[in-house]
Write a protein that holds these residues in place. Structure first.
Motif, PDB file in Angstrom:
ATOM      1  N   PHE A  39       0.824  -1.210   0.000  1.00 44.40           N
ATOM      2  CA  PHE A  39       0.000   0.000   0.000  1.00 44.40           C
ATOM      3  C   PHE A  39       0.860   1.264   0.000  1.00 44.40           C
ATOM      4  O   PHE A  39       0.741   2.115   0.895  1.00 44.40           O
ATOM      5  CB  PHE A  39      -0.955   0.004   1.208  1.00 44.40           C
ATOM      6  CG  PHE A  39      -1.736  -1.250   1.362  1.00 44.40           C
ATOM      7  CD1 PHE A  39      -2.747  -1.576   0.469  1.00 44.40           C
ATOM      8  CD2 PHE A  39      -1.427  -2.149   2.385  1.00 44.40           C
ATOM      9  CE1 PHE A  39      -3.465  -2.749   0.602  1.00 44.40           C
ATOM     10  CE2 PHE A  39      -2.144  -3.325   2.522  1.00 44.40           C
ATOM     11  CZ  PHE A  39      -3.162  -3.635   1.625  1.00 44.40           C
ATOM     12  N   PRO A  40       1.740   1.417  -0.988  1.00 45.58           N
ATOM     13  CA  PRO A  40       2.675   2.546  -0.980  1.00 45.58           C
ATOM     14  C   PRO A  40       2.026   3.889  -1.310  1.00 45.58           C
ATOM     15  O   PRO A  40       2.656   4.935  -1.103  1.00 45.58           O
ATOM     16  CB  PRO A  40       3.686   2.162  -2.058  1.00 45.58           C
ATOM     17  CG  PRO A  40       2.909   1.310  -3.006  1.00 45.58           C
ATOM     18  CD  PRO A  40       1.946   0.541  -2.157  1.00 45.58           C
ATOM     19  N   LEU A  41       0.787   3.898  -1.836  1.00 48.99           N
ATOM     20  CA  LEU A  41       0.156   5.159  -2.222  1.00 48.99           C
ATOM     21  C   LEU A  41      -0.812   5.681  -1.173  1.00 48.99           C
ATOM     22  O   LEU A  41      -1.103   6.886  -1.144  1.00 48.99           O
ATOM     23  CB  LEU A  41      -0.588   4.987  -3.554  1.00 48.99           C
ATOM     24  CG  LEU A  41       0.219   4.411  -4.728  1.00 48.99           C
ATOM     25  CD1 LEU A  41      -0.629   4.395  -5.996  1.00 48.99           C
ATOM     26  CD2 LEU A  41       1.486   5.218  -4.961  1.00 48.99           C
ATOM     27  N   ASN A  42      -1.326   4.769  -0.322  1.00 47.25           N
ATOM     28  CA  ASN A  42      -2.347   5.170   0.647  1.00 47.25           C
ATOM     29  C   ASN A  42      -1.768   5.966   1.802  1.00 47.25           C
ATOM     30  O   ASN A  42      -2.394   6.897   2.312  1.00 47.25           O
ATOM     31  CB  ASN A  42      -3.061   3.935   1.211  1.00 47.25           C
ATOM     32  CG  ASN A  42      -3.656   3.079   0.113  1.00 47.25           C
ATOM     33  OD1 ASN A  42      -2.928   2.512  -0.689  1.00 47.25           O
ATOM     34  ND2 ASN A  42      -4.982   2.979   0.084  1.00 47.25           N
ATOM     35  N   ASN A  43      -0.557   5.545   2.226  1.00 51.95           N
ATOM     36  CA  ASN A  43       0.106   6.187   3.354  1.00 51.95           C
ATOM     37  C   ASN A  43       1.592   6.248   3.057  1.00 51.95           C
ATOM     38  O   ASN A  43       2.077   5.691   2.069  1.00 51.95           O
ATOM     39  CB  ASN A  43      -0.133   5.391   4.658  1.00 51.95           C
ATOM     40  CG  ASN A  43      -1.566   5.464   5.119  1.00 51.95           C
ATOM     41  OD1 ASN A  43      -1.998   6.477   5.665  1.00 51.95           O
ATOM     42  ND2 ASN A  43      -2.313   4.378   4.900  1.00 51.95           N
ATOM     43  N   TYR A  44       2.322   6.909   3.951  1.00 52.20           N
ATOM     44  CA  TYR A  44       3.775   6.919   3.815  1.00 52.20           C
ATOM     45  C   TYR A  44       4.310   5.683   4.551  1.00 52.20           C
ATOM     46  O   TYR A  44       4.474   5.692   5.774  1.00 52.20           O
ATOM     47  CB  TYR A  44       4.374   8.198   4.393  1.00 52.20           C
ATOM     48  CG  TYR A  44       5.868   8.261   4.140  1.00 52.20           C
ATOM     49  CD1 TYR A  44       6.368   8.778   2.953  1.00 52.20           C
ATOM     50  CD2 TYR A  44       6.775   7.769   5.073  1.00 52.20           C
ATOM     51  CE1 TYR A  44       7.727   8.808   2.699  1.00 52.20           C
ATOM     52  CE2 TYR A  44       8.136   7.807   4.838  1.00 52.20           C
ATOM     53  CZ  TYR A  44       8.604   8.320   3.654  1.00 52.20           C
ATOM     54  OH  TYR A  44       9.952   8.338   3.407  1.00 52.20           O
TER      55      TYR A  44
END
Length: 928
Positions: A280-285
């Motif tokens: 999930f690299p785009l949802n959170n840092y």
């Protein structure tokens, strides 16, 4: 009167003595090499000083008193043979002898001790002299005395070869990577870099090398994708008594030794590291490694190598030998200078930066081989693992864009890159001799190579205002999403290859000579390539004056974190888009496919006379390259299928026993590589490149003529002429686009290169002292090789536009030289060797290399060519054997430390500059 009678009596005694002698003659052959003649073998009468050594053709002749004697044949590492003989006065006795390897035992009675191995310069010169084809080899002995530690540097010590700065890519007669072929024991090797056809030769330590062959004329047993050279690494094969050796080394670089080194967060000091981007690299840092440069170890270069081997008899006719080597070395490099990009016709650079580059490099090598010899049959297994890595931090500061952001300077661009290459090679080879007339050779290999770039990081920080280069920094003026990114890529290349050939020697004629040989062969290589990459761009979304000020450009973890992500200062997206897109934005950009080559050849060798021999043949290759690609630029596939018919001829005329004339002519081709045809955008700080699916093969026509003169053992004087005509040559070109990307194209109908090559190896003096057990040398030798070349090619922009719809290019010239080609190359060395009676010796070598200016990239739109400025390097190598077990070495390389520069010639603007520094090293070896 008494004096006259005394003289007559002495003369009579001499005549009687002469009549009491006979002659023994014959040929010594090498059982280990399927009956090849064995030069420099010892042949003597036991218990006497009568004897000598075989000549270059393995022949000997000695005069022996009449009577019963024991004739001894010996050669270091080979079985010593004793034969009882009876010499009859005035008669000639013919004794031919075959020697096989042993545990290395030698008789105490040996009076003459001249030795040679397949790694020695004298043995390789002998092979070169005897060969019908034009060939050049450099052995481990020569590499050791010149202080060469890797294969890329090794081949630059031969005529007409240079190396691209900062890489293991070599240029042969001005022809670069795409025109060359790399093999190991005659079997192909995969590339370890998506942008290259050949593997980086610098990853191979010379610890694994017996010799390196550089075939600049085409041999039918090699693949036809060739125009520059086939570089064949012959791995060590051990045949002597058991040994083990450990070597340690340490050193510094003069420009790196006082620096604090920086690298990327994550990798360790041994060059093994693997990471993937987070879930999930785009949802959170969710990235866990730091953006900030990490301080590394003290910049001290180190090396360790352990090697050993043994051989023993399993039965009277069966012998097993093995050799193994393991090594690790690291080094630190530092570069500082300018780098500029997109210099216009007025000489103004759009991007004008200073650059500091820190790099920590490792190489781990493990190789083992087994050799089983049964009568005239030989089986060999070779296994190799090479892991090399580079952890670098590049710091650029200055003008980011003279027409837009930071036009007055103040930009800070950082890129941290970790690259790991891992290569596995397995080879099985066989040589078989059936009687006197039939030989069968075969080989098969499995290669797997993985190139991994895990988590490359780039950050770009600009002045908060364009007119304040020394003022506060921020991300306010960042306009390109990709200016701040993390990049992950994997290249996997898997290949199976096979070679086989059968040679039939026709029956000997009345003069006991094999006049004719017929050789039939097959080659196949089956390659799978898979490349995928994902880049996460950290797009700056807050475009107001409230954009936070960056107080420390080397602490960007303070900006790229979960809190600022939540605050909306930046978003994370790929080239395919971000959250909310209707497509799978995490789908990596990919390209790859299959390349299959099936080839068969026939070769006929005929000895027209004792002086004149010719080899005539033809090879056919069926090539199939299937390419698929799914990138942010284009999706699709492309097929390249063709059949190549490749004729070849080699002629040799022996003027006398020391002079040869050789001629070679052939047709070959140059195949475009996957990366050159795949429309994938590779981004660099100053240049971007992408492939061209419309690229197609070039045809090459090659001709060589060479004179060789061998004055004495270890000496050669040679001169050669060569010429090449290339139809539809391939070049890197800057295409007309908003970002001035570099691509590839068949840039014209023709290209031509021709020149002259000279080589000289000469003993300036050699004083030999015979002792009871060996010959002591006191000698000075000189070596020189040089080449001068002229080259030109057509540059036709209309052809490029016609064959590549949608792309155009404006060449600055209608004709120009080849990229990578130096008009003049020079290598020279002096070596002094002094042996002492206690087993000690001292050897010193000074080596000088020089090349003239060479084109790096062709000019377009009225701009000049990018040219690498020529320079010379000077190395000093000192080695000393303390005794039979221990040796030390000291080297100082790049003593001149020249400025390495690239400039744009019409505008005379320096594009790149730095100094490499002087490398000072100390080594210690101990043999058990």
């Amino acid at each position: 009167m008494k004096k006259i009678l005394l003289v007559a009596l002495v003369y009579l005694c001499q005549m009687v003595g002469a009549q009491d002698k006979g002659t023994v003659t014959g040929t010594v052959t090498d059982k280990e090499m399927n009956g090849d003649t064995l030069p420099f073998a010892n042949v003597f009468i036991k218990g006497t000083s009568i004897g000598g050594t075989t000549d270059l053709d393995g022949k000997y002749t000695i005069s022996v008193p009449a009577g019963n004697h024991t004739l001894v044949f010996s050669f270091v590492g080979y079985q010593t043979i004793e034969k009882p003989i009876t010499i009859i006065s005035g008669k000639t006795l013919v004794i031919n002898q075959e020697l096989g390897s042993s545990g290395g035992e030698q008789l105490e009675e040996v009076q003459i001790n001249t030795t040679v191995s397949r790694e020695k310069e004298s043995a390789l010169l002998l092979e070169q002299k005897k060969a019908v084809v034009i060939q050049q080899k450099i052995g481990n002995q020569e590499l050791a005395r010149k202080g060469v530690s890797d294969v890329a540097t090794a081949v630059t010590k031969t005529t007409g070869v240079s190396k691209e700065e900062g890489s293991g890519t070599v240029f042969v007669r001005g022809l670069g990577d795409r025109y060359n072929v790399t093999t190991l024991n005659g079997l192909p090797l995969p590339s370890n870099d998506p942008s290259k056809k050949n593997i980086d030769l610098s990853i191979f330590s010379t610890d694994i090398v017996e010799y390196i062959g550089i075939d600049k004329t085409y041999a039918l047993s090699n693949y036809g994708d060739f125009a520059g050279a086939n570089v064949d690494i012959s791995s060590k094969v051990y045949k002597g008594k058991g040994f083990a050796e450990i070597s340690l080394g340490s050193g510094i670089n003069t420009v790196a030794n006082n620096k604090t080194f920086y690298g990327s967060d994550g990798p360790n000091s041994f060059g093994f590291y693997k990471t993937n981007y987070p879930a999930f690299p785009l949802n959170n840092y969710n990235f866990t490694t730091s953006w900030d440069r990490q301080e590394g170890n003290a910049p001290v270069n180190t090396s360790i190598a352990i090697k050993g081997g043994d051989s023993f008899d399993l039965s009277d006719n069966t012998r097993l030998s093995f050799f193994a080597v393991g090594s690790f070395n690291n080094d630190f490099t530092y570069q500082q200078g300018v780098t500029r990009a997109d210099v216009n016709v007025s000489g103004v650079a759009r991007r004008d930066l200073t650059r500091e580059s820190y790099s920590y490099n490792t190489n781990t090598t493990a190789m083992g081989n087994l050799r089983l010899k049964y009568k005239s049959h030989e089986f060999k297994y070779n296994g190799l693992m090479v892991n090399n890595s580079s952890n670098s931090h590049d710091d650029y500061q200055g003008i980011y864009d003279i027409f837009d952001n930071a036009p007055e300077g103040g930009a800070v661009i950082q890129r941290q890159t970790y690259v790991q290459n891992t290569l596995f090679v397995h080879q099985l080879l066989g040589d078989h001799k059936f009687g006197e007339n039939i030989e069968f050779d075969w080989g098969a290999s499995y290669n797997f190579n993985k190139n991994n770039v895990p988590d490359r990081k780039q950050t770009t920080v600009l002045p908060n205002r364009n007119d304040e280069p020394n003022g506060p920094k921020s991300f306010l003026l960042i306009s390109n999403d990709s200016d701040n990114h993390r990049f992950f890529s994997d290249l996997e290349e898997e290949e199976i290859a096979a070679n086989s050939s059968i040679t039939y020697k026709f029956a000997k004629d009345a003069d006991d000579i094999n006049r004719a040989k017929l050789k039939l062969g097959y080659s196949g290589r089956f390659k799978d390539v898979d490349f995928d990459a994902t880049q996460f761009n950290f797009a700056i979304t807050l475009r107001t004056v409230t954009q936070p000020i960056i107080n420390d450009v080397y602490n960007l973890d303070s900006y790229f974190n979960q809190d600022n992500f939540n605050a909306g200062l930046f978003t994370i997206r790929t080239f395919r888009g971000g959250l909310g897109s209707t497509i799978d934005v995490l789908l990596p950009q990919t390209y790859g496919g299959k390349q299959n080559i099936n080839a068969a050849y026939a070769q006929f060798e005929y000895k027209f006379s004792d002086k004149f021999t010719g080899i005539f043949g033809i090879r056919g290759e069926k090539i199939s390259q299937s390419l698929f690609y799914n990138t942010s630029i284009l999706n699709g596939q492309s097929e390249l299928d063709e059949t190549q018919i490749l004729p070849s001829v080699s002629l040799k005329y022996t003027l006398n026993d020391k002079n040869n004339l050789k001629f070679a002519a052939s047709k070959t081709y140059t195949l475009p590589q996957f990366k050159e045809r795949a429309p994938f955008l590779f981004e660099d700080i100053v240049n971007n490149s992408l492939g061209n699916p419309n690229l197609y093969s070039s045809d090459n026509y090659n001709v060589d003529f060479k004179w060789e003169f061998y004055p004495e053992k270890e000496e050669i004087i040679s001169a050669g002429l060569f010429g090449k005509y290339i139809a539809n040559p391939i070049n890197e070109v800057r295409i007309n686009s908003a970002s001035n990307d570099i691509s590839y194209a068949n840039t014209g109908d023709w290209g031509i290169a021709y020149g002259v090559e000279l080589e000289l190896r000469k003993k300036l003096f050699n004083f030999e002292t015979e002792t009871n057990d060996k010959t002591l040398n006191n000698k000075l030798t000189f070596g020189f090789n040089g080449s001068y070349m002229m080259h030109n090619q057509e540059l036709d922009k209309e052809k490029v536009i016609r064959e590549n719809p949608g792309n155009s290019v404006d060449f600055s010239f209608e004709e120009d030289g080849f990229a990578g080609a130096s008009d003049f190359l020079l290598n020279t060395d002096f070596t002094y060797l002094k042996d002492f009676r206690n087993g000690m010796n001292i050897q010193s070598t000074i080596v000088f290399n020089y090349f003239t200016d060479r084109i790096f990239a062709l000019g377009t739109e009225g701009k000049g060519n990018l040219v690498d400025k020529g320079y010379g390097t000077l190395d000093l190598i000192l080695k000393s054997a303390i005794n039979e077990n221990m040796s030390i070495g000291i080297s100082a390389k790049n003593l001149l430390n020249p400025s390495i520069e690239r400039f744009q010639d019409n505008q005379d603007v320096t594009i790149l500059s730095f100094r490499r520094g002087v490398n000072l090293n100390f080594s210690l070896s101990y043999k058990f």
